[in-house]
Design an enzyme around this catalytic site. Structure first.
Site, PDB file in Angstrom:
ATOM      1  N   CYS A 113      -6.067   1.254  -4.392  1.00 29.77           N
ATOM      2  CA  CYS A 113      -6.427   1.896  -3.108  1.00 29.77           C
ATOM      3  C   CYS A 113      -7.546   2.775  -3.087  1.00 29.77           C
ATOM      4  O   CYS A 113      -7.789   3.793  -3.761  1.00 29.77           O
ATOM      5  CB  CYS A 113      -5.140   2.958  -2.947  1.00 29.77           C
ATOM      6  SG  CYS A 113      -5.137   4.258  -1.785  1.00 29.77           S
ATOM      7  N   CYS A 146      -7.416   6.452  -2.158  1.00 28.05           N
ATOM      8  CA  CYS A 146      -6.772   6.968  -3.653  1.00 28.05           C
ATOM      9  C   CYS A 146      -7.905   7.427  -4.639  1.00 28.05           C
ATOM     10  O   CYS A 146      -7.989   8.516  -5.189  1.00 28.05           O
ATOM     11  CB  CYS A 146      -5.729   6.328  -4.288  1.00 28.05           C
ATOM     12  SG  CYS A 146      -4.311   5.980  -3.287  1.00 28.05           S
TER      13      CYS A 146
END
Length: 142
Positions: free
Chosen positions: A66, A69
């Site tokens: 991600c 993230c």
């Protein structure tokens, strides 16, 4: 007595409220209970941190693939420095613990969930800078 779960071995430590939690060490593994780094959790340690910590716990549900993230990771680390020892910050890799992520209804990442006394208080999805994480958490705690 405060109960503080060790970020290293997940042992529950009893810390007198008059003692500075920032300098406390785990009675089992001797690691500092607070280091300014988010604790890395698995499904079992996640459950223990949520249920047994006397202080609020902010969990960042993330995954290695991600992009947002990865962008938020250093900001979450900065927030840990600002918020410890009043709040435990921790991370759970949703790819390594999919059942734990599903149990908490994680539909998108990054998602942060704030827990106190075993109960969810607030949730926020999307990457945020450190200052915004700190302000969101303080607002959620009242």
């Amino acid at each position: 007595m405060l109960e503080i779960v060790c970020p290293n071995c997940a042992a529950v430590n009893r810390v007198p409220p008059e003692r500075a939690a920032s300098s406390a060490r785990c009675g089992k593994c001797k690691v500092a209970l607070f280091s300014g780094e988010p604790a890395e959790l698995d499904a079992a340690s996640l459950a223990r941190h949520i249920a047994r910590n006397s202080i609020p716990v902010l969990i960042d549900f993330w995954a290695d693939w991600c992009g947002p993230c990865k962008m938020m990771a250093p900001e979450f680390r900065k927030a840990a420095v600002a918020l410890e020892p009043q709040v435990r910050l921790a991370k759970l890799d949703t790819e390594a613990a999919p059942s734990a992520a599903a149990a908490h209804g994680i539909r998108s990442i990054p998602t942060m969930i704030l827990f106190r006394n075993g109960q969810e208080l607030a949730r926020q999805s999307g990457a945020m800078p450190a200052g915004q994480i700190v302000q969101w958490l303080r607002d959620a705690l009242g």
